[in-house]
Write a protein that holds these residues in place. Structure first.
Motif, PDB file in Angstrom:
ATOM      1  N   CYS A  75       0.786  -1.062   0.063  1.00 40.50           N
ATOM      2  CA  CYS A  75       0.216  -0.096   0.004  1.00 40.50           C
ATOM      3  C   CYS A  75       0.950   1.127   0.018  1.00 40.50           C
ATOM      4  CB  CYS A  75      -0.850   0.023   1.269  1.00 40.50           C
ATOM      5  SG  CYS A  75      -1.983   1.453   1.601  1.00 40.50           S
ATOM      6  N   GLY A  76       1.920   1.525   1.057  1.00 43.88           N
ATOM      7  CA  GLY A  76       2.696   2.633   1.119  1.00 43.88           C
ATOM      8  C   GLY A  76       3.731   2.762  -0.120  1.00 43.88           C
ATOM      9  N   THR A  77       4.288   1.448  -0.427  1.00 44.66           N
ATOM     10  CA  THR A  77       5.132   1.829  -1.884  1.00 44.66           C
ATOM     11  C   THR A  77       4.383   2.285  -3.052  1.00 44.66           C
ATOM     12  OG1 THR A  77       5.208  -0.643  -2.192  1.00 44.66           O
ATOM     13  CG2 THR A  77       7.126   0.183  -0.784  1.00 44.66           C
ATOM     14  N   ASN A  78       3.241   1.665  -3.169  1.00 50.31           N
ATOM     15  CA  ASN A  78       2.469   1.953  -4.293  1.00 50.31           C
ATOM     16  C   ASN A  78       2.093   3.261  -4.418  1.00 50.31           C
ATOM     17  OD1 ASN A  78       2.265  -0.901  -5.296  1.00 50.31           O
ATOM     18  ND2 ASN A  78       0.281  -0.969  -5.657  1.00 50.31           N
ATOM     19  N   ALA A  79       1.517   3.812  -3.307  1.00 42.89           N
ATOM     20  CA  ALA A  79       1.330   5.340  -3.083  1.00 42.89           C
ATOM     21  C   ALA A  79       2.659   5.973  -3.335  1.00 42.89           C
ATOM     22  CB  ALA A  79       0.951   5.501  -1.683  1.00 42.89           C
ATOM     23  N   PHE A  80       3.706   5.760  -2.900  1.00 44.96           N
ATOM     24  CA  PHE A  80       4.911   6.514  -3.058  1.00 44.96           C
ATOM     25  C   PHE A  80       5.373   6.549  -4.466  1.00 44.96           C
ATOM     26  CE2 PHE A  80       9.625   6.632  -2.942  1.00 44.96           C
ATOM     27  CZ  PHE A  80       9.570   7.993  -2.306  1.00 44.96           C
ATOM     28  N   SER A  81       5.356   5.461  -5.044  1.00 46.49           N
ATOM     29  CA  SER A  81       5.557   5.397  -6.505  1.00 46.49           C
ATOM     30  C   SER A  81       4.739   6.053  -7.296  1.00 46.49           C
ATOM     31  CB  SER A  81       5.423   3.848  -7.008  1.00 46.49           C
ATOM     32  OG  SER A  81       5.849   3.614  -8.360  1.00 46.49           O
ATOM     33  N   ASP A  82       3.265   6.138  -6.920  1.00 47.44           N
ATOM     34  CA  ASP A  82       2.509   6.917  -7.685  1.00 47.44           C
ATOM     35  C   ASP A  82       2.837   8.511  -7.702  1.00 47.44           C
ATOM     36  OD1 ASP A  82       0.104   6.857  -9.782  1.00 47.44           O
ATOM     37  OD2 ASP A  82      -0.797   8.277  -8.080  1.00 47.44           O
ATOM     38  N   VAL A  83       3.127   9.058  -6.540  1.00 44.97           N
ATOM     39  CA  VAL A  83       3.367  10.295  -6.442  1.00 44.97           C
ATOM     40  C   VAL A  83       4.588  10.511  -7.058  1.00 44.97           C
ATOM     41  CG1 VAL A  83       4.214  11.903  -4.491  1.00 44.97           C
ATOM     42  CG2 VAL A  83       2.463  10.535  -3.936  1.00 44.97           C
ATOM     43  N   LEU A  84       5.567   9.748  -7.044  1.00 45.99           N
ATOM     44  CA  LEU A  84       7.014  10.037  -7.855  1.00 45.99           C
ATOM     45  C   LEU A  84       6.462  10.286  -9.284  1.00 45.99           C
ATOM     46  CD1 LEU A  84       9.473   7.868  -6.253  1.00 45.99           C
ATOM     47  CD2 LEU A  84       9.348  10.412  -5.992  1.00 45.99           C
ATOM     48  N   ILE A 118       4.560  15.861 -14.136  1.00 42.74           N
ATOM     49  CA  ILE A 118       4.506  17.354 -13.922  1.00 42.74           C
ATOM     50  C   ILE A 118       5.668  18.041 -14.365  1.00 42.74           C
ATOM     51  CG2 ILE A 118       3.995  19.195 -12.352  1.00 42.74           C
ATOM     52  CD1 ILE A 118       2.020  17.259 -10.898  1.00 42.74           C
ATOM     53  N   GLY A 119       6.931  17.443 -13.742  1.00 44.69           N
ATOM     54  CA  GLY A 119       8.243  18.092 -13.853  1.00 44.69           C
ATOM     55  C   GLY A 119       8.597  18.242 -15.416  1.00 44.69           C
ATOM     56  N   SER A 120       8.258  16.805 -16.195  1.00 48.50           N
ATOM     57  CA  SER A 120       8.627  17.083 -17.580  1.00 48.50           C
ATOM     58  C   SER A 120       7.794  17.992 -18.315  1.00 48.50           C
ATOM     59  CB  SER A 120       8.425  15.490 -18.127  1.00 48.50           C
ATOM     60  OG  SER A 120       7.139  15.142 -17.962  1.00 48.50           O
ATOM     61  N   ILE A 158      -1.218  17.369  -7.880  1.00 54.37           N
ATOM     62  CA  ILE A 158      -0.941  16.082  -7.680  1.00 54.37           C
ATOM     63  C   ILE A 158      -2.502  15.400  -7.752  1.00 54.37           C
ATOM     64  CG2 ILE A 158      -0.280  13.973  -6.049  1.00 54.37           C
ATOM     65  CD1 ILE A 158       1.937  15.155  -7.570  1.00 54.37           C
ATOM     66  N   ASP A 159      -2.636  14.256  -8.190  1.00 54.53           N
ATOM     67  CA  ASP A 159      -4.292  13.705  -8.348  1.00 54.53           C
ATOM     68  C   ASP A 159      -4.202  12.653  -7.152  1.00 54.53           C
ATOM     69  OD1 ASP A 159      -6.320  12.136  -8.745  1.00 54.53           O
ATOM     70  OD2 ASP A 159      -5.860  11.877 -10.859  1.00 54.53           O
ATOM     71  N   ALA A 200      11.651  -2.542  -5.203  1.00 60.32           N
ATOM     72  CA  ALA A 200      11.776  -2.533  -6.475  1.00 60.32           C
ATOM     73  C   ALA A 200      10.638  -2.021  -7.122  1.00 60.32           C
ATOM     74  CB  ALA A 200      12.217  -4.062  -7.096  1.00 60.32           C
ATOM     75  N   SER A 201       9.397  -2.205  -6.735  1.00 61.11           N
ATOM     76  CA  SER A 201       8.091  -1.840  -7.391  1.00 61.11           C
ATOM     77  C   SER A 201       7.988  -0.474  -7.485  1.00 61.11           C
ATOM     78  CB  SER A 201       6.973  -2.442  -6.510  1.00 61.11           C
ATOM     79  OG  SER A 201       6.892  -3.793  -6.869  1.00 61.11           O
ATOM     80  N   ILE A 202       8.895   0.453  -6.408  1.00 60.37           N
ATOM     81  CA  ILE A 202       8.579   1.744  -6.589  1.00 60.37           C
ATOM     82  C   ILE A 202       8.742   2.058  -8.096  1.00 60.37           C
ATOM     83  CG2 ILE A 202       9.614   3.942  -6.041  1.00 60.37           C
ATOM     84  CD1 ILE A 202      10.022   2.518  -3.243  1.00 60.37           C
ATOM     85  N   ILE A 203       9.909   1.869  -8.770  1.00 61.51           N
ATOM     86  CA  ILE A 203      10.021   2.017 -10.235  1.00 61.51           C
ATOM     87  C   ILE A 203       9.063   1.045 -11.195  1.00 61.51           C
ATOM     88  CG2 ILE A 203      11.639   1.484 -12.131  1.00 61.51           C
ATOM     89  CD1 ILE A 203      13.909   1.511  -9.818  1.00 61.51           C
ATOM     90  N   TRP A 204       8.632  -0.109 -10.879  1.00 57.31           N
ATOM     91  CA  TRP A 204       7.674  -0.788 -11.597  1.00 57.31           C
ATOM     92  C   TRP A 204       6.234  -0.192 -11.475  1.00 57.31           C
ATOM     93  CZ3 TRP A 204       6.933  -3.607 -15.654  1.00 57.31           C
ATOM     94  CH2 TRP A 204       5.912  -4.274 -15.886  1.00 57.31           C
ATOM     95  N   THR A 205       5.899   0.099 -10.379  1.00 62.00           N
ATOM     96  CA  THR A 205       4.684   0.538 -10.021  1.00 62.00           C
ATOM     97  C   THR A 205       4.544   1.973 -10.655  1.00 62.00           C
ATOM     98  OG1 THR A 205       4.215  -0.674  -8.104  1.00 62.00           O
ATOM     99  CG2 THR A 205       2.731   1.290  -8.305  1.00 62.00           C
TER     100      THR A 205
END
Length: 197
Positions: free
Chosen positions: A34-43, A49-51, A60-61, A178-183
């Motif tokens: 739950c936490g890593t998915n949320a963190f990954s989506d924020v990133l 947005i930055g690009s 942020i949605d 690792a899922s921070i990147i994958w998610t």
């Protein structure tokens, strides 16, 4: 002596997490997902947005973040917990040679788990987004194959480390990191609008 920054001790945190894995493994892994998915989506959103040149008024949605978090809690954590229990238990426990077992684990993970995990991810997101069966069908027909191919490019390399040196109780945690990147990639693919010719 363990170094700590204003009361934070990495060893104590790891001990706490290890104890939580023993006491409540499914809940611990689900909350971590739950936490890593949320963190990954924020990133992912911040990078997008930055690009785009940090457009004024672009926010942020938060609903998308909640959907990513819920998907981790309800789908990703539990299904990975169950899959790893099966993969490292009944499916490959009898393979004695560690190199052969590693290769078999990676192949089984790619051909069995990747399509299931990606399909379930799209199903959960479709439900949470209110897109229903029609939305899921569209995602599966337009995004599933290319996303699974993406998983085949990413996860085997990540899993060489995970399946060979990470202790079994910590493999879902490693997968979550690792899922921070994958998610981030999954949420990007999920949020792309389907264009029809």
């Amino acid at each position: 002596m363990t170094e700590s920054v204003q009361g934070f001790s990495p060893i104590a945190t790891l001990d706490f997490y290890a104890n939580a894995l023993i006491q409540k493994p499914l809940l611990t892994k689900s909350l971590t997902s739950c936490g890593t998915n949320a963190f990954s989506d924020v990133l992912c959103q911040k990078l997008k947005i930055g690009s785009n040149g940090m457009q004024e008024g672009v926010k942020i949605d938060s609903e998308r973040i909640r959907h990513a978090a819920a998907t981790g809690m309800i789908w990703s954590g539990p299904v990975t917990h169950a899959w790893y229990s099966l993969l490292f238990g009944k499916l490959t426990v009898s393979i004695k040679d560690p190199v052969t077992r590693l290769i078999v684990n990676i192949i089984l993970d790619a051909i069995i788990f990747s399509p299931i995990a990606v399909s379930g991810y799209f199903a959960m997101r479709s439900i949470l987004e209110g897109a229903g069966f029609a939305g899921l069908k569209e995602k599966l027909s337009t995004k599933l194959f290319s996303t699974v191919v993406g998983a085949w490019k990413f996860w085997p390399a990540a899993n060489v480390i995970n399946f060979s040196i990470v202790p079994i109780p910590f493999r879902v945690l490693y997968m979550n990191v690792a899922s921070i990147i994958w998610t981030g990639y999954l949420t990007y693919v999920n949020s792309k609008k389907v264009t029809t010719n």
